[in-house]
Design an enzyme around this catalytic site. Sequence first.
Site, PDB file in Angstrom:
ATOM      1  CD  GLU A  10       4.119  -2.603  -7.652  1.00  0.00           C
ATOM      2  OE1 GLU A  10       3.404  -2.078  -6.810  1.00  0.00           O
ATOM      3  OE2 GLU A  10       4.882  -2.087  -8.277  1.00  0.00           O
ATOM      4  CD  GLU A  34       9.605   0.333 -11.095  1.00  0.00           C
ATOM      5  OE1 GLU A  34       8.464   1.133 -11.114  1.00  0.00           O
ATOM      6  OE2 GLU A  34       9.559  -0.083 -10.019  1.00  0.00           O
TER       7      GLU A  34
END
Length: 694
Positions: A145, A150
């Site tokens: 990932e 974020e």
Amino acid sequence: MNILRTLTISFTFSLTLFIPFAPATAQCYELVWAEEFNHDGLPDPAIWNFETGAGGWGNNELQYYKAEDTSNVCVKNGALVITAKRENYGGAAYTSGRITTRNKFEVQYGKIEASIRLPYGQGIWPAFWMLGENFPETGWPACGEIDIMEMVGGDPVGDRGDHTVHGTVHWDHNGSYASYGKSYALDSGIFADDFHLFGIEWTSKTIKWFVDGIQFNVIDITPSSLSEFRNRFFVILNIAVGGNWPGNPDATTLFPQKLEVDYIRVYRRGENLEIGGDTVVGEKSLNLQYTLPSSDSLAYLWSLPEDAEIVSGQATNEVTVNWGCTDGEVRCAVTGSCDTYHLALPVVVEHKISGPLFIEEGAGDQFFFVKEMGETSYLWSVPDDAVIQEGQGTDSIRVLWGSLFTVISLTTTNSCGSTSITHEVLKAGQYPYPDPCTPHPVPGVIDATEYDYGGEGIAYHDLSVANEGTGPRQEERVDTENKDNGQTNVGWILSGEWLEYSIEVESPGFYDLSLRVATDNASGGPFTILVNGEERMEPVSVSGTGGWDRFVTIRPGSLFLYESDTLLRMNFNTGGFNLGRMTFTYSSSGIVHGLQNTTPLLLCPNPAGNTLHIFPGNAQPGLHCTYRIVDLAGSVVLTGEFGQAEQAGQTGPARLAGEAERQIDIAGLSAGTYMVILTNAGESIQTARFIKLP
């Protein structure tokens, strides 16, 4: 945004794993893909998928991701808008949107960036991130990932808050979850005030993170433990509400909250562009497609060998080609803003008939074909008792088979000349896989998905009609997967199923067995291992490994194999686990290491009661011998020796004449199957198997 946010496990890495920052240097990238969001309505379905549902998404999140609802996800005024709302829906107190490019756009390496205005507030968790394309097969975190951006919303607290974003990677490290990341904070204001540019520069060596052109994080991905980050990835955009990391919204959180994306753009260094298309073709093949990334900022000039032609697409990123007679290269000169790049893709001409390898006697409608060729005549030949039902004179035929199993042949004639090719056909039955003429060698490694050819009830028994996995051999019923760190495995194993493998044993002896297994249950199995129909070791059980994709290696013991052993069977008395690679090595127990040049013993009686009589086939007068009796788990249960005889023809248990015989008292052995290993003074070895009666 990690799929399953847990406590990060600490690992000690070499100091070279995370390389120090260096000033960001200008690199000349060419634009190869862009999503500009220049229409109104739902996101383009040719690019985006909706992911839907609640359930926490592994992080105890509070939202329900809705499908194709423009109040949560829409494109308007030249931007994508994802909206998180306080709304009761599907058992959740909030709704939001989550979209991905999986199976529609995937990328390996380059500069990936997006211009985004973020939402804000306690419990708000927006993300622009990527997962490895093999996620459905390997699961998380083995797929890898990459969190390009974020944010954990709320007032500034440490490295959290509306003014701070994070760039992180997550991966599988020797079966455990690992992550590495850093954060970037604005000097003033918050990320909801304006659009900011979030991106990474990703090569086969490093991933670097940027905000508004400023590098704030880097990782060296060359170690083998980080191989996940050398695969293709797809893009994800979403707003989560609540969860383990941000915590839940509170009285200060305002709704609705919006994530606005002006554009997403992907760039590659021009010299790293690659032509896609068939690298193996037939002579005079028609309508082949060759492609490059499409971009208005690139100009394309294609060229081919002299006997090939471009049917359409010159000056675009995709051409349709009719091939010629010989090997060659598809070439393209790509001119961008930086330079002109001369790209080439080697193409090989292959003559091959495609069709079934195994056929039932008398089977009809058997389809054989070659790649389509232009201006070509075709003459097919089949065995004498087979009939071409249709297609003679074309590039494909349908055949009613007979009882002869030889070859199908084809002669093609065109401007390249005449070429004859054949395709072997075998009678349907059980054969080794993948080469029907070559069993799996022992010692060696057998992949669980390399069970024999033959099909249901012959080479395997699978209780589910549909294939539940996404691994190799999808045309068959066995549930194959790719969950063992990219290696294949058999999953969804149920009680009563079995698999068989043809083997060829190099030499008789004891072999250590190791297995790759995984289960999310407390335990799986037991299952039995049969060789030529015999159980050669105790049933094998699998302890819980912590997940269906958490494979570990177990070593259930040793088993004795003969040169005459040809069939290995995994008999799943009880299921509930996944099975990966099976490795056979010469026994390290010191009992026997490959019994080279052994001579069989004659045992009498067999099965035996309390006394076993041994007739060595190579006995000589005066020969001293030692013996070991070994159970099928590889343990020595009885040892002894036969003393030197005084005279040939002497009577008694140690006589050593032509029909020499020795006796062993086996009354103390439990009922079962055993092996006698007899060694004489000259170190020659004789072996035999016997059954001890109760």
